[in-house]
Design a protein around this motif. Structure first.
Motif, PDB file in Angstrom:
ATOM      1  N   UNK A 103       0.819  -1.208   0.000  1.00 40.01           N
ATOM      2  CA  UNK A 103       0.000   0.000   0.000  1.00 40.01           C
ATOM      3  C   UNK A 103       0.855   1.262   0.000  1.00 40.01           C
ATOM      4  N   UNK A 104       2.078   1.111   0.524  1.00 41.01           N
ATOM      5  CA  UNK A 104       2.997   2.240   0.605  1.00 41.01           C
ATOM      6  C   UNK A 104       4.405   1.721   0.402  1.00 41.01           C
ATOM      7  N   UNK A 105       5.247   2.538  -0.240  1.00 43.90           N
ATOM      8  CA  UNK A 105       6.586   2.085  -0.603  1.00 43.90           C
ATOM      9  C   UNK A 105       7.615   3.149  -0.242  1.00 43.90           C
ATOM     10  N   UNK A 106       8.717   2.700   0.380  1.00 46.33           N
ATOM     11  CA  UNK A 106       9.879   3.553   0.628  1.00 46.33           C
ATOM     12  C   UNK A 106      10.957   3.189  -0.394  1.00 46.33           C
ATOM     13  N   UNK A 107      11.712   4.196  -0.847  1.00 50.49           N
ATOM     14  CA  UNK A 107      12.759   3.964  -1.840  1.00 50.49           C
ATOM     15  C   UNK A 107      14.099   4.457  -1.306  1.00 50.49           C
ATOM     16  N   UNK A 108      15.085   3.565  -1.307  1.00 48.56           N
ATOM     17  CA  UNK A 108      16.448   3.911  -0.907  1.00 48.56           C
ATOM     18  C   UNK A 108      17.350   4.004  -2.129  1.00 48.56           C
ATOM     19  N   UNK A 109      18.319   4.893  -2.077  1.00 46.59           N
ATOM     20  CA  UNK A 109      19.357   4.975  -3.092  1.00 46.59           C
ATOM     21  C   UNK A 109      20.631   5.484  -2.427  1.00 46.59           C
ATOM     22  N   UNK A 110      21.717   4.723  -2.563  1.00 49.82           N
ATOM     23  CA  UNK A 110      22.988   5.069  -1.925  1.00 49.82           C
ATOM     24  C   UNK A 110      22.817   5.350  -0.432  1.00 49.82           C
ATOM     25  N   UNK A 111      22.006   4.508   0.222  1.00 49.37           N
ATOM     26  CA  UNK A 111      21.831   4.610   1.661  1.00 49.37           C
ATOM     27  C   UNK A 111      20.925   5.715   2.141  1.00 49.37           C
ATOM     28  N   UNK A 112      20.318   6.451   1.218  1.00 46.12           N
ATOM     29  CA  UNK A 112      19.451   7.562   1.594  1.00 46.12           C
ATOM     30  C   UNK A 112      18.027   7.321   1.109  1.00 46.12           C
ATOM     31  N   UNK A 113      17.076   7.791   1.892  1.00 43.06           N
ATOM     32  CA  UNK A 113      15.675   7.691   1.514  1.00 43.06           C
ATOM     33  C   UNK A 113      15.361   8.793   0.514  1.00 43.06           C
ATOM     34  N   UNK A 114      14.938   8.412  -0.709  1.00 43.10           N
ATOM     35  CA  UNK A 114      14.692   9.413  -1.748  1.00 43.10           C
ATOM     36  C   UNK A 114      13.210   9.606  -2.051  1.00 43.10           C
ATOM     37  N   UNK A 115      12.360   8.679  -1.598  1.00 40.99           N
ATOM     38  CA  UNK A 115      10.931   8.827  -1.891  1.00 40.99           C
ATOM     39  C   UNK A 115      10.111   7.915  -1.000  1.00 40.99           C
ATOM     40  N   UNK A 116       8.868   8.300  -0.770  1.00 40.43           N
ATOM     41  CA  UNK A 116       7.882   7.460  -0.104  1.00 40.43           C
ATOM     42  C   UNK A 116       6.515   7.816  -0.679  1.00 40.43           C
ATOM     43  N   UNK A 117       5.687   6.789  -0.890  1.00 41.01           N
ATOM     44  CA  UNK A 117       4.364   7.067  -1.435  1.00 41.01           C
ATOM     45  C   UNK A 117       3.630   5.800  -1.800  1.00 41.01           C
ATOM     46  N   UNK A 118       2.478   5.971  -2.416  1.00 38.83           N
ATOM     47  CA  UNK A 118       1.696   4.833  -2.906  1.00 38.83           C
ATOM     48  C   UNK A 118       2.392   4.245  -4.124  1.00 38.83           C
ATOM     49  N   UNK A 119       2.034   3.020  -4.526  1.00 48.48           N
ATOM     50  CA  UNK A 119       2.640   2.457  -5.737  1.00 48.48           C
ATOM     51  C   UNK A 119       2.538   3.390  -6.946  1.00 48.48           C
ATOM     52  N   UNK A 120       1.386   4.019  -7.124  1.00 49.63           N
ATOM     53  CA  UNK A 120       1.206   4.934  -8.254  1.00 49.63           C
ATOM     54  C   UNK A 120       2.148   6.130  -8.152  1.00 49.63           C
ATOM     55  N   UNK A 121       2.267   6.686  -6.955  1.00 48.64           N
ATOM     56  CA  UNK A 121       3.157   7.840  -6.761  1.00 48.64           C
ATOM     57  C   UNK A 121       4.615   7.464  -7.005  1.00 48.64           C
ATOM     58  N   UNK A 122       5.005   6.270  -6.553  1.00 50.66           N
ATOM     59  CA  UNK A 122       6.385   5.823  -6.734  1.00 50.66           C
ATOM     60  C   UNK A 122       6.683   5.578  -8.209  1.00 50.66           C
ATOM     61  N   UNK A 123       5.745   4.985  -8.916  1.00 51.27           N
ATOM     62  CA  UNK A 123       5.948   4.701 -10.336  1.00 51.27           C
ATOM     63  C   UNK A 123       6.158   5.970 -11.160  1.00 51.27           C
ATOM     64  N   UNK A 124       5.606   7.082 -10.669  1.00 56.74           N
ATOM     65  CA  UNK A 124       5.670   8.328 -11.421  1.00 56.74           C
ATOM     66  C   UNK A 124       6.603   9.365 -10.798  1.00 56.74           C
ATOM     67  N   UNK A 125       7.395   8.931  -9.813  1.00 57.29           N
ATOM     68  CA  UNK A 125       8.308   9.855  -9.156  1.00 57.29           C
ATOM     69  C   UNK A 125       9.597   9.986  -9.976  1.00 57.29           C
ATOM     70  N   UNK A 126       9.945  11.186 -10.435  1.00 54.76           N
ATOM     71  CA  UNK A 126      11.134  11.364 -11.289  1.00 54.76           C
ATOM     72  C   UNK A 126      12.426  10.868 -10.642  1.00 54.76           C
ATOM     73  N   UNK A 127      12.608  11.089  -9.323  1.00 52.14           N
ATOM     74  CA  UNK A 127      13.817  10.639  -8.640  1.00 52.14           C
ATOM     75  C   UNK A 127      13.918   9.114  -8.663  1.00 52.14           C
ATOM     76  N   UNK A 128      12.775   8.453  -8.470  1.00 48.52           N
ATOM     77  CA  UNK A 128      12.767   6.986  -8.453  1.00 48.52           C
ATOM     78  C   UNK A 128      13.038   6.439  -9.848  1.00 48.52           C
ATOM     79  N   UNK A 129      12.435   7.055 -10.837  1.00 48.52           N
ATOM     80  CA  UNK A 129      12.640   6.611 -12.218  1.00 48.52           C
ATOM     81  C   UNK A 129      14.115   6.730 -12.588  1.00 48.52           C
ATOM     82  N   UNK A 130      14.721   7.836 -12.222  1.00 46.57           N
ATOM     83  CA  UNK A 130      16.133   8.053 -12.540  1.00 46.57           C
ATOM     84  C   UNK A 130      17.033   7.070 -11.797  1.00 46.57           C
TER      85      UNK A 130
END
Length: 259
Positions: A224-251
């Protein structure tokens, strides 16, 4: 217990290895009964974060609270008793033990009969062992593993070994279950069955689950909710739809997988 208090609260947690921050200033809150995803590229710090939650590592900075009580600084077995259990990216079963004995080992962490009754072979020891075995068998039926009760764990098909590892983790009766890439090595049919199993156990056992996974279909399908890590840092949190469309996560991670 306050209804608005998160089951797990991670406040500004970091860990440094040899001057390098593997996890940096992580803040996460997970409420009771939530099914949360934790994703990121290889080397993002996901498994390191699990190791912090389970006492394998102690944070260099920050606080980890389970049900409002600080757990960082406790040994792994103490954290298990507090209510956190986990599976591993690489399956870790007692390969030479039977399916039944793998689960009974986990039940021993909550055994009612003490060490002295076991050492002295008192009636309470045998009564406790019988009750534990019956409970373990009933538990394995839920996972459709009862046909394999006396089969060595190493002889199970891969998908069934994954089920057994989850069953063993649940046998410690956790309030928070950590799943580290449970779909690794599975074919599409096994992954779909796993999705259904994860949703089922969350509802049946009223569990809170934190899931690391690279299979985006699984993550987007159950979380229902997803956290995204990159290089040890939290870069995003949101619903699956929000994560799929988050520019930082896509990159950082998803790329063409979001399409």
């Amino acid at each position: 217990m306050e209804t608005n208090k998160p089951l797990l609260k991670v406040e500004s947690v970091s860990i440094t290895f040899g001057g390098l921050k593997a996890v940096s200033d992580i803040n996460i809150e997970i409420n009771k009964s939530e099914l949360i995803g934790l994703i990121g590229p290889n080397g993002a710090g996901k498994t390191t974060f699990f190791n912090l939650l389970t006492g394998v590592y102690e944070p260099t900075d920050g606080i980890i609270l389970l049900d409002g009580k600080r757990i960082n600084g406790l040994a792994p077995y103490q954290i298990t008793r507090k209510g956190i259990s986990r599976t591993f990216q690489n399956i870790r079963l007692f390969n030479e033990l039977s399916v039944l004995d793998n689960v009974k080992v986990a039940y021993h962490s909550n055994a009612k009969h003490g060490i002295f009754s076991s050492m002295l072979r008192l009636p309470s020891h045998f009564k406790g062992e019988r009750e534990m075995e019956k409970e373990a068998i009933d538990f394995l039926k839920i996972f459709n593993l009862d046909p394999y009760l006396y089969e060595k764990a190493k002889n199970l098909p891969y998908g069934q070994q994954r089920r057994l590892e989850i069953a063993r983790a649940l046998a410690t009766k956790p309030s928070l279950l950590l799943l580290d890439e449970p779909a690794a090595g599975m074919n599409p049919q096994e992954t779909e069955e796993l999705m259904n199993l994860i949703s089922f156990i969350r509802e049946k056992f009223d569990l809170t689950i934190l899931l690391i996974e690279h299979d985006m279909q699984l993550v987007m399908g159950v979380c229902k909710r997803i956290y995204v890590l990159d290089h040890g840092q939290l870069i995003a949190v949101g619903t699956p739809s929000e994560i799929q469309n988050n520019p930082k996560v896509i990159e950082a991670y998803l790329g063409e997988e979001v399409s």
